[in-house]
Design an enzyme around this catalytic site. Sequence first.
Site, PDB file in Angstrom:
ATOM      1  N   SER A   1      40.703   9.591  58.405  1.00 36.07           N
ATOM      2  CA  SER A   1      39.261   9.323  58.388  1.00 36.07           C
ATOM      3  C   SER A   1      38.606   9.726  59.718  1.00 36.07           C
ATOM      4  O   SER A   1      38.622  10.900  60.070  1.00 36.07           O
ATOM      5  CB  SER A   1      39.026   7.845  58.060  1.00 36.07           C
ATOM      6  OG  SER A   1      37.665   7.597  57.774  1.00 36.07           O
TER       7      SER A   1
ATOM      8  N   ASP B   1      37.347   9.458  46.629  1.00 36.35           N
ATOM      9  CA  ASP B   1      36.976   8.858  47.915  1.00 36.35           C
ATOM     10  C   ASP B   1      35.487   8.529  47.879  1.00 36.35           C
ATOM     11  O   ASP B   1      34.646   9.426  47.869  1.00 36.35           O
ATOM     12  CB  ASP B   1      37.283   9.851  49.038  1.00 36.35           C
ATOM     13  CG  ASP B   1      37.093   9.249  50.428  1.00 36.35           C
ATOM     14  OD1 ASP B   1      36.350   8.257  50.559  1.00 36.35           O
ATOM     15  OD2 ASP B   1      37.684   9.794  51.389  1.00 36.35           O
TER      16      ASP B   1
ATOM     17  N   HIS C   1      39.936   6.600  49.494  1.00 37.63           N
ATOM     18  CA  HIS C   1      39.718   6.941  50.894  1.00 37.63           C
ATOM     19  C   HIS C   1      40.941   6.675  51.770  1.00 37.63           C
ATOM     20  O   HIS C   1      41.307   7.505  52.605  1.00 37.63           O
ATOM     21  CB  HIS C   1      38.513   6.183  51.457  1.00 37.63           C
ATOM     22  CG  HIS C   1      38.218   6.513  52.882  1.00 37.63           C
ATOM     23  ND1 HIS C   1      37.825   7.783  53.279  1.00 37.63           N
ATOM     24  CD2 HIS C   1      38.286   5.777  54.022  1.00 37.63           C
ATOM     25  CE1 HIS C   1      37.647   7.798  54.592  1.00 37.63           C
ATOM     26  NE2 HIS C   1      37.930   6.596  55.066  1.00 37.63           N
TER      27      HIS C   1
END
Length: 282
Positions: free
Chosen positions: A129, A226, A256
């Site tokens: 991320s 996601d 995610h």
Amino acid sequence: MLRNYCKLLQIHVRKCAVPHHAAAGVRHKTTIQYAARPDMPKLAYRKLKGKSPGVVFLPGFASNMGGLKAEALEEFCKSLGHSYLRFDYSGCGSSEGEMKNFNIGAWKKDVLYVLDELVEGPQILVGSSMGGWLMLLAALSRPERIAALVGISTAADHFVTAFHALPIETKKEVEEQGSWKFPTKHNEEGFYTLSVDFLKEAENHCVLHSPIPMSCPVRLIHGLKDSDVPWHVSMQVAERVLSNDIDVILRKHGLHRMSEKDDIKLMVYTIDDLIDKLTTLG
């Protein structure tokens, strides 16, 4: 150098299938160390010594080095005999400071400190991320130290892009109030409070508005489901990066965090394949 992929991955997935709370005391093979830095917070990290290229894991926003992906990578690197380091950003996890006092620039400095002071030789950066954004920034600053990049749900420019996508009225309200309640499903409050100063500082580190000059191998793994960072962000990164060796891997049911056992299996396979490629070229 050929390896028995299936055996490694089967062992790895069995370990990952153990519930995190039940396995935490067993699977921590390394101990927390603290790097004291002049005029900067102490940085908490766990280090496994081994061969090059090493692997460094960069957590996501408000995350830490104790997640499933970070721990699974330690087990994997240990099985191969490669060095591995995971750490907590300033103000996060076991590192010193309060998270609200830090920003993208400060966390970029943390990554550069790790590369400059805590590891030796070429490294494969694995960024989850926001860690995917930071790995790109680190690779631009220390190209000679980077063997390859692996992004998991890469959130390049994410906070800035999300803020600019807000209606004009909402942006004005945020600027007047001095902070933005950034929605999330990953904490009890349902949002992260981001200051306007944090958002403005983040703009200085955006990478998607121009070509990204790097030549190392890049692998970007993203889930089509996601709901935090759209998968097309990884496509944008792939378009911007100038490397000729870049693959985007999309998982149809991936979320995610990409922490399901098959997600972790793919991450491990991808890194193993890169290590094989890099050591064969070397």
